[in-house]
Design an enzyme around this catalytic site. Structure first.
Site, mmCIF file in Angstrom:
data_model
loop_
_atom_site.group_PDB
_atom_site.id
_atom_site.type_symbol
_atom_site.label_atom_id
_atom_site.label_comp_id
_atom_site.label_asym_id
_atom_site.label_seq_id
_atom_site.Cartn_x
_atom_site.Cartn_y
_atom_site.Cartn_z
ATOM 1 N N GLU A 251 3.685 -2.609 0.409
ATOM 2 C CA GLU A 251 3.378 -2.941 1.799
ATOM 3 C C GLU A 251 3.677 -4.404 2.113
ATOM 4 O O GLU A 251 2.804 -5.188 2.496
ATOM 5 C CB GLU A 251 1.918 -2.609 2.113
ATOM 6 C CG GLU A 251 1.625 -1.126 2.020
ATOM 7 C CD GLU A 251 0.165 -0.764 2.249
ATOM 8 O OE1 GLU A 251 -0.127 0.417 2.449
ATOM 9 O OE2 GLU A 251 -0.688 -1.681 2.215
ATOM 10 N N GLU B 106 1.899 7.203 1.327
ATOM 11 C CA GLU B 106 0.440 7.059 1.340
ATOM 12 C C GLU B 106 -0.117 7.557 2.665
ATOM 13 O O GLU B 106 0.419 7.254 3.727
ATOM 14 C CB GLU B 106 0.011 5.588 1.202
ATOM 15 C CG GLU B 106 0.161 4.963 -0.152
ATOM 16 C CD GLU B 106 -0.426 3.551 -0.166
ATOM 17 O OE1 GLU B 106 -1.362 3.272 0.618
ATOM 18 O OE2 GLU B 106 0.061 2.718 -0.938
#
Length: 673
Positions: free
Chosen positions: A153, A312
């Site tokens: 991320e 995710e």
């Protein structure tokens, strides 16, 4: 070239982040047994494991990871192996405290979280390259390896650092972009407020200043920060390509979440072998499934329309919002399969086993604290079987009806200081226009303003404050060739340096829209205006109005009150073979639906009045066939017409004429040729 799908994975990806280092090895075999019971096909490993893999500089301990990867491979579970460079160890920061990032006001962050990285720091780059090299040399040919997962991320929680290393790096970057300091002065407009530079060495990052700083400098720093992070990704990616040939490399995006609006994913999408995304529901009272569809559509668009992978999401509640409700029964499956409908070749979660310690111990997981005698676990097992039954859709592509323009550089520029109204939120407009298209049952592609738009009958521009000359020419050509364009207010205003386009507003878009704007007239908080149509009907607007002067456009709706009373509010310009609509106020839900209805009529898009609200119908197609996803987010059973016979993949039942979809359920029909 590496493949663009996880190596050795013949079914859809199903699984999640696996962090076995949080548990004794005696638990691992139980984990693997339960993974097989749940239908797990792939897990992500090692993302936060740097301190365990390299407990001291240059000393590696791979034994535990050897045993883990061998165990997973033995049981047929593929591995998405992370480079742990998002979380350098404590020993690294003790040796290199200047690798911790500095805020614009001069505060240096401390060790103890994650992602606390100055991406210009040479010591960090060297250490990241070393651990990536060591992992690639050891596991690059491991038979269980399906995918490399670089970092985690990017841009969260820190995207920009303002330290002296970054200042020096910024100067080098600017010299490479502009060549000479005179060119920079021209681009930044430094004649204003006496900011002119005579040498690149005089330039610093846009640190804290007594009042607003130079907006062009701030915009370039956002570009620099994004480019610097991307440099580090490319460094790791290239090591992995060299030492682990044939294995695709990715990093997990967060495309539509405001927490990660510092990343230009159009640029990043060209760098990864496989586009992957993380998505979490923002439970702020809005319809969460609409933002989910938006994120999935945007991710697919970043992937160029190709299949992507949801790496995710959550089985139930998260733990980082002010209030974190659980998902309702059936919602996990509905969320997961909606991502698949919109182009994901699987559904992965954070994480496999719920943590007992640390900051995310109350974040839901596939295997919750309560174990296997829980609703979440039973739904995970059921979802695993559903995902497996959808394997035929692997590699097919989602088919879109319309395009929405989206540009991170424009967002960056729009959100700088001193704009005409702080109440104008470009992201809110993007969300609102998307939701209006969603409620018309139209599947959306997102597109860069300079992309080829010729295949779309309708293109919507919710907010494009920064519009390059090339983008303006692109939209004009699109309309001239028969396209239908809808543009919302405060678009087309500035160029790539945040300089107002020469001449009247809306600058780069005035020709295609057939109008000029003499003056913006933002409304006070809570103030509304009425706008009237030729038949006397009324719409309502707030936040913004403009003094619009038609220059070839026809006035469709007119301001009925307020300072702009009597002036055009909504116009249509027939230009070449197409038409361009312009709306100069913030319409509410009813007004947006009406506007898009008129534009859809112009574009020849047939209304889907036969579909209930909150029932999505999305189509994926490819060599393996055509698949119709029907996702019922409502509390009522739905009946959806089918244009062809087929087989419903989740129940194994035939489908013809109409498809019944129970409240909260998903059905996927493989249509007969």
């Amino acid at each position: 070239m590496p493949d663009t799908t996880p190596t050795g994975l013949t079914r859809l990806a199903f699984g999640g982040d696996y962090n076995p280092e949080q548990w004794p090895e005696s638990v691992w075999r139980e984990d693997v047994r339960l993974m097989r019971e749940a239908g797990v096909t792939m897990v992500s490993v090692g993302i936060f494991s740097w301190a365990l893999l390299e407990p001291s500089p240059g000393t590696y301990e791979f034994g535990w990871l050897d045993r883990l990867l061998d165990l997973l491979h033995e049981h047929g579970i593929r591995v998405d192996l992370g480079t742990p460079t998002v979380a350098p160890p404590a020993w690294f920061y003790r040796a290199h405290p200047d690798a911790l990032p500095v805020t614009a006001d001069g505060t240096r962050y401390e060790f103890g979280s994650r992602g606390a990285i100055c991406h210009s720091n040479a010591d960090y780059r060297a250490a990241a390259a070393a651990i990536t090299t060591a992992l690639a040399e050891r596991y690059g040919a491991h038979p269980g390896l399906a995918l490399w997962h670089v970092h985690n991320e990017y841009g969260v929680p820190v995207s920009a650092c303002y330290c002296d290393s970054c200042a020096a790096h910024f100067r080098r970057w600017l010299a490479g972009i502009y060549g000479t300091v005179d060119e920079l002065n021209e681009a930044w407009g430094t004649a204003f407020w006496g900011q002119r530079y005579t040498d690149f060495g005089q330039i610093n990052p846009p640190r804290a200043t007594p009042t607003v700083g130079n907006p062009a400098q701030a915009l370039d720093y956002k570009r620099f920060a994004d480019a610097t992070i991307r440099e580090n990704f490319r460094m790791e990616r290239d090591i992995l390509h060299r030492l682990s040939p044939g294995i695709p490399v990715t990093t997990n995006f967060m495309t539509a979440l405001s927490q990660c609006d510092s990343i230009d994913y159009w640029a990043w999408g060209r760098e990864v072998d496989l586009v992957t995304n993380d998505h979490y529901l923002i439970t702020d009272g809005r319809r969460t499934h609409v933002n989910l569809a938006m994120a999935a559509d945007l991710t697919r668009s970043v992937a160029g329309g190709a299949p992507w992978l949801l790496l995710e999401h959550s089985t139930s509640g998260v733990n980082w919002q002010p209030r974190n409700p659980a998902k309702a029964p059936g919602q996990m499956a509905r969320n997961s399969l909606a991502h698949v409908a919109h182009g994901s070749d699987g559904a992965m979660f954070f994480q496999w086993r719920q943590s007992r310690r640390g900051a995310e111990k109350f974040h839901s997981a596939m295997l919750p604290h309560g174990g296997t005698d829980t609703r979440v676990w039973r739904e995970v097992v059921e979802l695993g079987a559903s995902v497996d039954s959808l394997s035929p859709i692997r590699g097919t592509r989602t088919q879109a009806d319309v395009a929405v323009l989206w540009d991170w550089h424009s967002w960056w520029a729009q959100n700088l200081q001193w704009r005409p109204s702080e109440d104008h939120d470009p992201r809110e407009r993007a969300d609102a226009f998307y939701e209006a298209l969603y409620d018309r049952h139209l599947t959306v592609d997102f597109a860069h303003p300079e992309a080829d738009l010729s295949r779309y009958p309708l293109v919507v521009v919710p907010a494009l404050y920064l519009t390059t000359e090339a983008a303006g020419n692109n939209l004009e050509e699109y309309v001239e060739n028969g396209g239908t364009l809808v543009v919302s207010y405060f678009s087309g205003i500035v160029d790539e340096h945040d300089a107002v386009h020469e001449g009247p507003y809306p600058g780069a878009l005035r020709d295609v829209l057939g109008l000029t704007v003499e003056e913006f007239s933002p409304l006070l908080k809570g103030e509304r205006v009425r706008i009237t149509g030729p038949d006397g009907s009324e719409l309502s607007g707030d936040v913004w109005t403009e003094f619009v002067v038609p220059r070839g456009a026809e006035t469709v709706w007119t301001y009925a009150d307020g300072l702009t009373a009597g002036h055009p509010a909504i116009t249509r310009h027939r230009h070449g073979e197409g038409s361009a609509w312009y709306v100069s106020t913030r319409l509410d839900v009813h007004g947006l639906d009406a506007l898009l209805g008129w534009a859809a009529d112009d574009a020849g898009i047939t209304p889907r009045a036969d579909l209930p609200r909150d029932v999505e119908v999305v189509r994926r197609a490819g060599e393996s066939g055509t698949f119709l996803f029907v996702i019922n987010h409502s509390a009522l059973d739905a009946k959806v017409p089918l244009e062809a016979h087929g087989m419903e993949l989740l129940t194994g039942e035939g489908a013809a004429g109409h498809l019944g979809v129970p409240a909260g359920a998903v059905r996927v029909v493989r249509l007969d040729d």
